[in-house]
Write a protein that holds these residues in place. Structure first.
Motif, PDB file in Angstrom:
ATOM      1  N   LEU A 133      -0.162   8.109  -7.309  1.00  2.78           N
ATOM      2  CA  LEU A 133      -0.140   9.315  -6.215  1.00  2.78           C
ATOM      3  C   LEU A 133      -1.498   9.830  -5.989  1.00  2.78           C
ATOM      4  N   GLU A 134      -2.158   9.946  -6.827  1.00  3.36           N
ATOM      5  CA  GLU A 134      -3.707  10.555  -6.701  1.00  3.36           C
ATOM      6  C   GLU A 134      -4.419   9.696  -5.614  1.00  3.36           C
ATOM      7  N   LEU A 135      -4.184   8.423  -5.810  1.00  4.27           N
ATOM      8  CA  LEU A 135      -4.863   7.388  -4.978  1.00  4.27           C
ATOM      9  C   LEU A 135      -4.538   7.646  -3.395  1.00  4.27           C
ATOM     10  N   LEU A 136      -2.868   8.071  -3.354  1.00  5.38           N
ATOM     11  CA  LEU A 136      -2.522   8.062  -1.941  1.00  5.38           C
ATOM     12  C   LEU A 136      -2.812   9.453  -1.356  1.00  5.38           C
ATOM     13  N   ARG A 137      -3.285  10.410  -1.991  1.00  6.02           N
ATOM     14  CA  ARG A 137      -3.473  11.804  -1.542  1.00  6.02           C
ATOM     15  C   ARG A 137      -4.469  11.942  -0.401  1.00  6.02           C
ATOM     16  N   GLY A 138      -5.499  11.242  -0.618  1.00  6.56           N
ATOM     17  CA  GLY A 138      -6.517  11.238   0.520  1.00  6.56           C
ATOM     18  C   GLY A 138      -6.619  10.025   1.741  1.00  6.56           C
ATOM     19  N   TRP A 139      -5.306   9.209   1.549  1.00  9.01           N
ATOM     20  CA  TRP A 139      -5.265   8.071   2.646  1.00  9.01           C
ATOM     21  C   TRP A 139      -5.094   8.714   3.922  1.00  9.01           C
TER      22      TRP A 139
ATOM     23  N   THR B 112      -1.290  -0.860  -0.539  1.00  5.60           N
ATOM     24  CA  THR B 112      -0.474  -1.843  -1.663  1.00  5.60           C
ATOM     25  C   THR B 112       0.638  -0.800  -2.155  1.00  5.60           C
ATOM     26  N   ILE B 113       0.340   0.299  -2.700  1.00  3.12           N
ATOM     27  CA  ILE B 113       0.952   1.364  -3.294  1.00  3.12           C
ATOM     28  C   ILE B 113       1.885   1.770  -2.320  1.00  3.12           C
ATOM     29  N   PHE B 114       1.788   2.104  -1.056  1.00  2.74           N
ATOM     30  CA  PHE B 114       2.749   2.523  -0.285  1.00  2.74           C
ATOM     31  C   PHE B 114       3.621   1.779   0.357  1.00  2.74           C
ATOM     32  N   GLU B 115       3.308   0.384   0.599  1.00  4.61           N
ATOM     33  CA  GLU B 115       4.166  -0.541   0.957  1.00  4.61           C
ATOM     34  C   GLU B 115       5.160  -1.095  -0.101  1.00  4.61           C
ATOM     35  N   ALA B 116       4.690  -1.248  -1.181  1.00  2.84           N
ATOM     36  CA  ALA B 116       5.602  -1.422  -2.593  1.00  2.84           C
ATOM     37  C   ALA B 116       6.613  -0.179  -2.586  1.00  2.84           C
ATOM     38  N   TRP B 117       6.025   1.045  -2.499  1.00  5.17           N
ATOM     39  CA  TRP B 117       7.256   2.123  -2.477  1.00  5.17           C
ATOM     40  C   TRP B 117       8.070   2.110  -1.575  1.00  5.17           C
ATOM     41  N   LEU B 118       7.659   1.825  -0.201  1.00  8.51           N
ATOM     42  CA  LEU B 118       8.610   1.821   0.698  1.00  8.51           C
ATOM     43  C   LEU B 118       9.776   0.785   0.446  1.00  8.51           C
ATOM     44  N   LEU B 119       9.138  -0.602  -0.063  1.00  6.01           N
ATOM     45  CA  LEU B 119      10.246  -1.589  -0.170  1.00  6.01           C
ATOM     46  C   LEU B 119      11.369  -1.148  -1.012  1.00  6.01           C
ATOM     47  N   GLU B 120      10.778  -0.297  -2.260  1.00  2.69           N
ATOM     48  CA  GLU B 120      11.836   0.033  -3.080  1.00  2.69           C
ATOM     49  C   GLU B 120      12.826   1.337  -2.599  1.00  2.69           C
ATOM     50  N   LEU B 121      12.220   1.911  -1.686  1.00  4.05           N
ATOM     51  CA  LEU B 121      12.718   2.934  -1.112  1.00  4.05           C
ATOM     52  C   LEU B 121      13.919   2.644   0.028  1.00  4.05           C
ATOM     53  N   GLN B 122      13.595   1.317   0.399  1.00  3.69           N
ATOM     54  CA  GLN B 122      14.449   0.778   1.373  1.00  3.69           C
ATOM     55  C   GLN B 122      15.699   0.116   0.634  1.00  3.69           C
ATOM     56  N   THR B 123      15.980   0.091  -0.626  1.00  2.67           N
ATOM     57  CA  THR B 123      16.877  -0.328  -1.230  1.00  2.67           C
ATOM     58  C   THR B 123      18.104   0.516  -1.471  1.00  2.67           C
ATOM     59  N   MET B 124      17.850   1.783  -1.142  1.00  2.00           N
ATOM     60  CA  MET B 124      18.702   3.089  -1.616  1.00  2.00           C
ATOM     61  C   MET B 124      20.025   2.790  -1.292  1.00  2.00           C
TER      62      MET B 124
END
Length: 787
Positions: free
Chosen positions: A574-580, A592-604
């Motif tokens: 999360l800290e890495l994403l804050r200034g992106w 890498t973090i964002f897309e991996a997270w989005l892929l997980e969210l898309q399984t909801m």
């Protein structure tokens, strides 16, 4: 020790012998598959000499002196020289004859292809073509067979142990039917929609298949269409099908997926045209990049084809005559997918009259398989393929299966268009798949048209299967003159990115369907192009075409950054994403973090609808905004996933745990390019370990989900398997300053000199000159074809 020494020397000699044999085999395959590119060959069927000059990238510049048919003959010849196995594979797909050379593993695909009847539809289309088009098709077919006759078999033929059969005129139409499936229809959405209604009720449709946002851009405005009122909204009654029937229907989607023919969010396209009032030159600029499955060889084949009248250059598809996307000496065009609803599923009553035919599928090394295909008045019964009757009989009706398809007339007409009226006249012949055509010419005119057969439905919208009892029949097609179009728009700009074509109020069933892509790419393209309202150049357009800033991140950012981390790894991510800034570059960690997270969210929605279900980014956003029901997961109640806050926390932990297992425990080392690489894999050998190294091609790539330079990561591997399959930017002030590029190279052989020499350019955002001027071709080889 002496014995061991002798054994060791023996093993060394065996290894050397194996190495020599492998090298000899490689040399033999290269020699026997490398086509002739210089000198003179005498060929039957030509009416005069033709020169084929391949430039430094292997792009053929064809010059026919006597007739345009000779130029098309030469195009067929070079297609056969460079892409024979690709053409044969595509033909076998359309025919449903893969098991004949690949074995029983391909039977599900053959059953799907035979049941839908792609090749039968192509056979019915050939007689509908105009005589000039028939002549061009015959010339192309003769050229292909002349190329086959040269005896330079592609390595795939040697490996699989067969040779291509002679090409036919129908073969030149059949691939267009597969493209129509790849780019058109909504049978898969009807199947998913039925499943959703059965599990979640009708309100669940808007959650899983969200409607297009009301404030998002449409390609044409109410003013451009002259709309004054509001069209009535229509719906469909909920159709309940047994689970066994849904599984049988799903089998078709699974077979299509195995062929790379599934509709996924990464497929789509961008194109736009900029009027002279906005450019530095005062003349239009036209851009296009169709997003399709990436493969080896690449789908497209660049070519410059000229005869006495024909003067076209751009992207061809091996197996099809003519330039599909590109320009001639006066007119330029580009295409993206419209994707209107042109398919309907009908639940046939028990007394419906059915016809039957028997298909014989040959299987390599095994007995033939008999397949009974049944059809109703609506079309093929697709609910019992390979499994016998499993309940209600579900038939498919689809514009691409109707007789009288003259789409090839339209594309050949575009090759000859001299002005807007010629362009429109050619598109009147267009049937499927419906495309957003943008237009520009050297006189400064620009335009847009969305041609194709789009069914008219009265009182129902086609979003769900309907009874086949006569109450839900098409009443015709939208008249060509009423299809969305504009010429010389006042604002000097038309942008298409598979977004909604028309606003509410359009009188036909286009405004309220669910098939549109999310609006992110269209919004970003418009945002970038309007930042500089005047003086746009080709270099400006390149920057737009290659843009990798994620508007999905902009929308999701407040919700993602408010997540309570579960553990130190989640906190560091999360800290890495804050200034992106949302720019998805291969050298960065944040995407890498964002897309991996989005892929997980898309399984909801998987707990409600099954493990194959993935919702799109817009559905994720809607759920997070409304703290929606899809965030709840009964399978994880003990862990507290009762709302979207819990879903965000759990999905982030799953994402970072997966990344740590793959890339190590330090998020600072999770560089995007380590996982996000383009996977241009071979259609037959891409998954065969012993051969994949020879046929597959990969490179780190920028971009992500719904960026303009779209590069959606695969849910399992995070590789890019779909994306811009071809790019072009055409400058109407100086046509030879136009540029284009493919994803790999011209050659289909892994031993060819041009098998992948465009990939580095494509991945780096560079282009080739789209020029008919010899000074731009670099080192060349010229082959002369003589009658």
């Amino acid at each position: 020790m002496r014995v061991l020494g002798r054994v060791g020397r023996g093993l060394l000699w065996v290894a050397l012998l194996v190495l020599v044999l492998v090298l000899a085999a490689v040399v033999w395959l290269k020699v026997t598959s490398t086509p002739r590119v210089s000198g003179t060959v005498t060929l039957p069927g030509l009416s005069g000499p033709v020169t084929v000059t391949r430039d430094q990238w292997g792009v053929p510049h064809i010059r026919a002196q006597t007739s345009d048919e000779d130029a098309m003959y030469a195009l067929g010849f070079v297609h056969a020289q460079d892409r024979a196995w690709q053409m044969d594979f595509q033909r076998r797909v359309s025919q449903g004859r893969l098991a004949e050379v690949l074995g029983a593993a391909a039977l599900p695909q053959d059953r799907f292809l035979r049941t839908w009847g792609f090749y039968r539809a192509a056979e019915s289309a050939l007689p509908a073509l105009s005589e000039p088009s028939r002549r061009m098709v015959r010339a192309y077919t003769a050229g292909v067979n002349a190329g086959f006759a040269q005896g330079k078999l592609a390595p795939e033929f040697r490996i699989l142990g067969y040779a291509p059969e002679p090409w036919t005129d129908v073969d030149s139409i059949a691939w267009s039917k597969l493209m129509a499936y790849d780019l058109g229809g909504n049978a898969d959405d009807e199947i998913l929609g039925t499943h959703v209604v059965k599990r979640l009720g009708e309100p669940g449709l808007n959650e899983v298949l969200p409607p297009y946002p009301q404030n998002a851009p449409t390609i044409l405005s109410r003013e451009e269409l002259g709309l004054t009122g509001q069209a009535p909204r229509q719906g469909s009654e909920a159709a309940i099908l047994p689970d066994a029937t849904l599984r049988a229907l799903q089998a078709h989607l699974d077979a299509a997926r195995a062929l790379g023919m599934e509709r996924v969010p990464g497929k789509g396209s961008n194109d736009w045209v900029i009027g002279g009032s906005r450019t530095a030159s005062g003349k239009p600029i036209l851009a296009d990049d169709p997003h399709l499955a990436l493969s080896s060889p690449m789908l497209w084949y660049l070519a410059d084809v000229q005869g006495p009248r024909l003067k076209a250059i751009g992207a061809t598809i091996p197996g099809l005559p003519g330039i599909v996307i590109g320009r001639n000496d006066r007119v330029a065009w580009g295409v993206t997918n419209v994707n209107p609803d042109v398919q309907d599923l009908y639940i046939e009553p028990e007394n419906a009259k059915l016809t039957e035919r028997t298909e014989i599928i040959k299987v390599k090394g095994q007995p033939d398989v008999r397949l009974t295909v049944r059809e109703s008045a609506h079309g093929p019964i697709i609910s019992d393929v390979g499994a016998g009757e499993v309940g209600p009989r579900v038939a498919l009706k689809w514009t691409a299966l109707q007789p009288g398809d003259t789409t090839l007339d339209a594309f050949l007409g575009l090759n000859y268009a001299r002005n807007w009226q010629d362009f429109v006249t050619a598109l009147e012949k267009y049937v499927a798949p419906s495309q957003n055509f943008v237009y520009a010419d050297v006189d400064g005119k620009t335009g847009y048209y969305a041609p194709g057969r789009v069914p008219i439905r009265q009182g129902w919208d086609g979003s769900l299967p309907v009874p086949g009892d006569g109450r839900h029949e098409w009443t015709g097609y939208i008249p060509f003159a009423r299809l969305p179009h504009t010429s010389n728009p006042a604002d000097g700009l038309v942008v298409t990115a598979n977004n909604k074509v028309v606003p509410e109020g359009y009188p036909y069933n286009l405004a309220n369907i669910r098939n549109w892509s999310e609006p992110y790419r269209a919004e970003r393209i418009t945002e970038l192009l309007t930042q500089k309202p005047r003086g746009l150049t080709v270099d400006d357009v390149k920057r737009v075409q290659l843009d990798t800033v994620s508007l999905v991140w902009r929308d999701l950012k407040p919700f993602l950054l408010a997540t309570q981390p579960d553990g130190d790894l989640s906190r560091r991510a999360l800290e890495l994403l804050r200034g992106w800034d949302g720019n998805e570059r291969a050298g960065s960690v944040e995407p890498t973090i964002f897309e991996a997270w989005l892929l997980e969210l898309q399984t909801m929605a998987q707990d409600e609808l099954g493990d194959e279900t993935r919702v799109n980014s817009l559905a994720v956003l809607n759920q997070l905004r409304a703290n929606g029901e899809l965030c709840r997961d009964e399978r994880d109640e003990a862990a507290g996933r009762q709302d979207c806050a819990g879903e965000l926390q759990a999905s982030l932990k799953r994402a970072v745990d997966r990344l740590a297992a793959r890339l190590g425990p330090d998020p600072g080392g999770w560089t995007y390019g380590k996982v996000h690489t383009v996977a241009s894999n071979h259609r037959a050998f891409g998954g065969v370990k012993a051969l994949a190294w020879l046929f597959n091609h990969s490179a780190p790539t920028n971009g992500g989900t719904n960026t303009v330079n779209v590069a959606r990561p695969d849910p399992d591997t995070m590789q890019q398997t779909t994306g811009p399959s071809y790019r072009q930017i055409i400058d109407l002030s100086d046509l030879n300053r136009s540029v284009y590029v493919g994803t790999l190279g011209q050659s289909g052989s892994p031993f060819g000199n041009h098998v992948s020499d465009q990939q580095k350019l494509w991945a780096a955002g560079e282009y080739l000159p789209m020029s008919t001027d010899t000074k731009d071709w670099g080192k060349t080889n010229t082959l002369t074809l003589r009658p």
